[in-house]
Design an enzyme around this catalytic site. Structure first.
Site, mmCIF file in Angstrom:
data_model
loop_
_atom_site.group_PDB
_atom_site.id
_atom_site.type_symbol
_atom_site.label_atom_id
_atom_site.label_comp_id
_atom_site.label_asym_id
_atom_site.label_seq_id
_atom_site.Cartn_x
_atom_site.Cartn_y
_atom_site.Cartn_z
ATOM 1 C CG ASN A 1 -0.362 -0.593 2.426
ATOM 2 O OD1 ASN A 1 0.482 0.026 3.058
ATOM 3 N ND2 ASN A 1 -0.738 -1.821 2.771
ATOM 4 C CB SER B 1 -8.678 -2.225 1.833
ATOM 5 O OG SER B 1 -8.424 -3.511 2.314
ATOM 6 N N GLY B 2 -7.200 -3.907 -0.726
ATOM 7 C CA GLY B 2 -7.429 -5.100 -1.539
ATOM 8 C C GLY B 2 -7.901 -4.872 -2.959
ATOM 9 C CB SER C 1 -4.323 0.733 2.862
ATOM 10 O OG SER C 1 -3.392 -0.108 3.487
ATOM 11 C CB SER C 2 -5.718 -3.432 6.328
ATOM 12 O OG SER C 2 -4.620 -3.917 5.584
ATOM 13 C CD GLU C 3 -0.523 -2.979 7.643
ATOM 14 O OE1 GLU C 3 -0.640 -2.353 8.718
ATOM 15 O OE2 GLU C 3 -0.230 -4.189 7.592
ATOM 16 C CG HIS D 1 3.546 -2.160 3.687
ATOM 17 N ND1 HIS D 1 4.601 -2.876 4.217
ATOM 18 C CD2 HIS D 1 2.485 -3.005 3.706
ATOM 19 C CE1 HIS D 1 4.187 -4.094 4.530
ATOM 20 N NE2 HIS D 1 2.905 -4.195 4.225
ATOM 21 C CG HIS E 1 3.902 -8.062 1.479
ATOM 22 N ND1 HIS E 1 2.704 -8.728 1.567
ATOM 23 C CD2 HIS E 1 3.880 -7.135 2.463
ATOM 24 C CE1 HIS E 1 1.975 -8.206 2.549
ATOM 25 N NE2 HIS E 1 2.662 -7.231 3.098
ATOM 26 C CG HIS F 1 4.173 -7.598 7.371
ATOM 27 N ND1 HIS F 1 3.244 -6.929 8.134
ATOM 28 C CD2 HIS F 1 3.809 -7.372 6.088
ATOM 29 C CE1 HIS F 1 2.363 -6.353 7.341
ATOM 30 N NE2 HIS F 1 2.683 -6.606 6.098
HETATM 31 ZN ZN ZN Z 1 1.775 -5.899 4.411
#
Ligand code: ZN
Length: 214
Positions: free
Chosen positions: A29, A45-46, A74-76, A95, A97, A158
């Site tokens: 995100n 989000s998603g 976003s969940s973050e 952010h 991954h 993470h």
């Molecule tokens: Zn993450």
């Protein structure tokens, strides 16, 4: 529409996260802070990055309240807003991954200064312990790990978090630190790697300061 320019940046850099291989699918995100209004534009989000339009980007205040937008942010959200609240030099957060940063985050290894590009983050890239995704605990732990000393950290088990004076800097940091993570992983497997001395780090951090301001 509030923060049109910032929403467009979120859309543009979201696509870049995918095209540069920093993320797959809907993971990761990003956000941009508009300091004059105290509002931020954050990815929904998603949602597929290539299906996201400026209207899908969510505008919130720094308490996390939605000011404009129909999507779920976003969940973050907390991970982004804490840095805007507490650091006047931060206006962009990314952010990811990305693979090697996440490998190191799962090993719990901070990245030592074996390559000068560590300066994107600071004197190292610290790795913080695991906390559940989307939690305020994770955001607080990232803040504790970075404060004003670092522009990036590995989130244990993470992924990677990077911040900067602009979204463009935070994105470059995420990309260069993924390269650094890959290099560091291989140098450690090969027996170590030569660390830069504190003096060498001081010199490169000084150069980065002027490079960033240019
Ligand atoms: Zn993450």
């Amino acid at each position: 529409m509030l923060l049109r320019e910032q929403r467009e940046l979120v859309v543009e850099y979201g696509k870049k996260l995918v095209t540069t291989g920093l993320t797959d699918g809907t993971f990761g995100n990003l956000s941009v802070f508009h300091r004059e209004s105290g509002l931020m534009a954050i990815s929904p989000s998603g949602m597929d990055y290539f299906a996201t339009t400026p209207a899908d980007v969510v505008v919130t205040d720094l308490e996390g309240n939605i000011v404009e937008g129909d999507r779920k942010p976003s969940s973050e959200l907390d991970l982004h807003r804490l840095f805007y609240q507490r650091r006047p030099d931060v206006n962009g957060v990314v952010h990811t991954h990305s693979t090697f940063a996440t490998v190191l985050a799962c090993l719990g290894w901070s990245i030592e200064p074996v390559h000068y590009l560590v300066a994107y983050a600071g004197r190292q890239v610290p790795c913080i312990p695991y906390y559940p995704f989307g939690s305020l605990e994770l955001a607080e732990a990232a803040w504790e790990g970075m404060k004003t000393d670092y522009n990036a950290c590995l989130l244990g088990n993470h992924g990677l978090l990077s911040v900067g004076g602009s979204l463009s800097f935070a994105f470059d940091a995420a990309q260069q630190l993924e390269f650094l993570a890959k290099v560091y992983y291989h140098t450690r497997l090969a027996g170590g790697g030569v660390q830069l001395t504190p003096e060498q780090l001081d010199a490169v951090l000084g150069k980065f300061q002027s490079y960033r301001q240019a």
